[in-house]
Scaffold this motif. Structure first.
Motif, short mmCIF file in Angstrom:
data_model
loop_
_atom_site.label_atom_id
_atom_site.label_comp_id
_atom_site.label_asym_id
_atom_site.label_seq_id
_atom_site.Cartn_x
_atom_site.Cartn_y
_atom_site.Cartn_z
N GLU A 114 36.00 48.22 3.78
CA GLU A 114 35.17 47.99 2.60
C GLU A 114 33.80 47.43 2.99
O GLU A 114 32.78 47.85 2.46
N GLN A 115 33.79 46.48 3.93
CA GLN A 115 32.53 45.87 4.35
C GLN A 115 31.61 46.89 5.01
O GLN A 115 30.39 46.90 4.78
N ILE A 116 32.18 47.76 5.84
CA ILE A 116 31.39 48.79 6.52
C ILE A 116 30.90 49.83 5.52
O ILE A 116 29.74 50.25 5.54
N ARG A 117 31.78 50.25 4.61
CA ARG A 117 31.41 51.26 3.62
C ARG A 117 30.37 50.74 2.62
O ARG A 117 29.54 51.50 2.14
N LEU A 118 30.42 49.45 2.31
CA LEU A 118 29.42 48.87 1.41
C LEU A 118 28.01 48.97 2.00
O LEU A 118 27.03 49.01 1.26
N LYS A 119 27.92 49.06 3.31
CA LYS A 119 26.62 49.21 3.97
C LYS A 119 26.22 50.68 4.10
O LYS A 119 25.18 51.00 4.68
N GLY A 120 27.06 51.58 3.58
CA GLY A 120 26.72 53.00 3.58
C GLY A 120 27.25 53.80 4.74
O GLY A 120 26.86 54.95 4.93
N TYR A 121 28.17 53.21 5.52
CA TYR A 121 28.70 53.91 6.69
C TYR A 121 30.16 54.29 6.46
O TYR A 121 30.81 53.80 5.54
N TRP A 122 30.67 55.16 7.31
CA TRP A 122 32.06 55.63 7.20
C TRP A 122 33.00 54.69 7.96
O TRP A 122 32.67 54.21 9.06
N ALA A 123 34.17 54.45 7.40
CA ALA A 123 35.23 53.70 8.09
C ALA A 123 36.57 54.08 7.49
O ALA A 123 36.65 54.44 6.31
N ASP A 124 37.60 54.04 8.30
CA ASP A 124 38.96 54.33 7.84
C ASP A 124 39.92 53.58 8.74
O ASP A 124 39.56 53.17 9.85
N TYR A 125 41.13 53.39 8.25
CA TYR A 125 42.14 52.72 9.07
C TYR A 125 43.45 53.50 9.00
O TYR A 125 43.70 54.23 8.05
N ILE A 126 44.25 53.34 10.04
CA ILE A 126 45.48 54.11 10.19
C ILE A 126 46.65 53.34 9.61
O ILE A 126 46.81 52.14 9.87
N ASP A 127 47.46 54.03 8.82
CA ASP A 127 48.71 53.45 8.31
C ASP A 127 49.69 53.35 9.48
O ASP A 127 50.09 54.38 10.02
#
Length: 200
Positions: free
Chosen positions: A112-125
């Motif tokens: 969320e913090q990275i995406r709020l700055k306009g960049y892509w991020a994801d995490y693995i289940d």
């Protein structure tokens, strides 16, 4: 050049492993580090995510309008389990559930913090090996292979399973990974802003 600490790969390491926590109100520590994606992991990343990271509006160029270089980054996390996770039983499953919940909260916050700055991020289940945000991805990511590649942690085979061994915690470890396509300084600053975990 030989590293003082052979437990992580200096060629890709931007921040060596450190214990962090979400906030001071919890004692749920995660070992966390930051890495460029080395070539072997880049292939794995492409297999899992395809070009999902290029779909976000800020990430469709290699640099942003302010000239920041966007890089594919891995944030491997490991938690010290209260039980040896190779064992079986209800108490082991309860511990895995606890560790899963800690990571899901952490992964969601970081992304969320990275995406709020306009960049892509994801995490693995950690349960399925599938991305949590990029829902149209159906290829499984191997946490054990990733930890071997990024941190030089060892593993062994137990039946059909590959078991990660942490240099300090053995198989009482719960691995899970976050990925980002963002400027290094943004992600590094975010990790460095987290409260430090216990040193013991």
């Amino acid at each position: 050049m030989a590293a003082d600490n052979p437990s992580f790969d200096t060629s890709s390491t931007l921040l060596p492993p450190r214990l962090v926590r979400m906030d001071q109100s919890t004692d749920d520590d995660l070992e966390c580090s930051l890495h460029y994606l080395p070539k072997p992991l880049m292939r794995e990343f492409g297999h899992v995510f395809n070009e999902e990271y290029l779909q976000s509006t800020a990430a469709d160029l290699s640099t942003t309008s302010s000239g920041e270089n966007l890089r594919l980054l891995a944030i491997p996390t490991n938690q010290r389990a209260r039980e040896d996770l190779v064992a079986v039983g209800d108490h082991i499953e309860q511990e895995k559930d606890r560790l899963l919940n800690v990571f899901i909260s952490f992964g969601k916050y970081i992304c969320e913090q990275i995406r709020l700055k306009g960049y892509w991020a994801d995490y693995i289940d950690p349960c399925s090996g599938l991305p949590m945000i990029s829902l149209n991805c159906n290829k499984v990511y191997s946490e054990v292979d990733g930890m071997e590649c990024l941190l030089n942690y060892k593993s062994y085979n137990a039946g059909f399973c590959k078991i990660l061994t942490h240099p300090k915690w053995g198989s009482a470890v719960y691995p899970a990974t976050i990925f980002a396509h963002a400027p290094v300084d943004v992600v590094k600053g975010l990790i460095e802003s987290l409260p430090r975990g216990a040193t013991a």
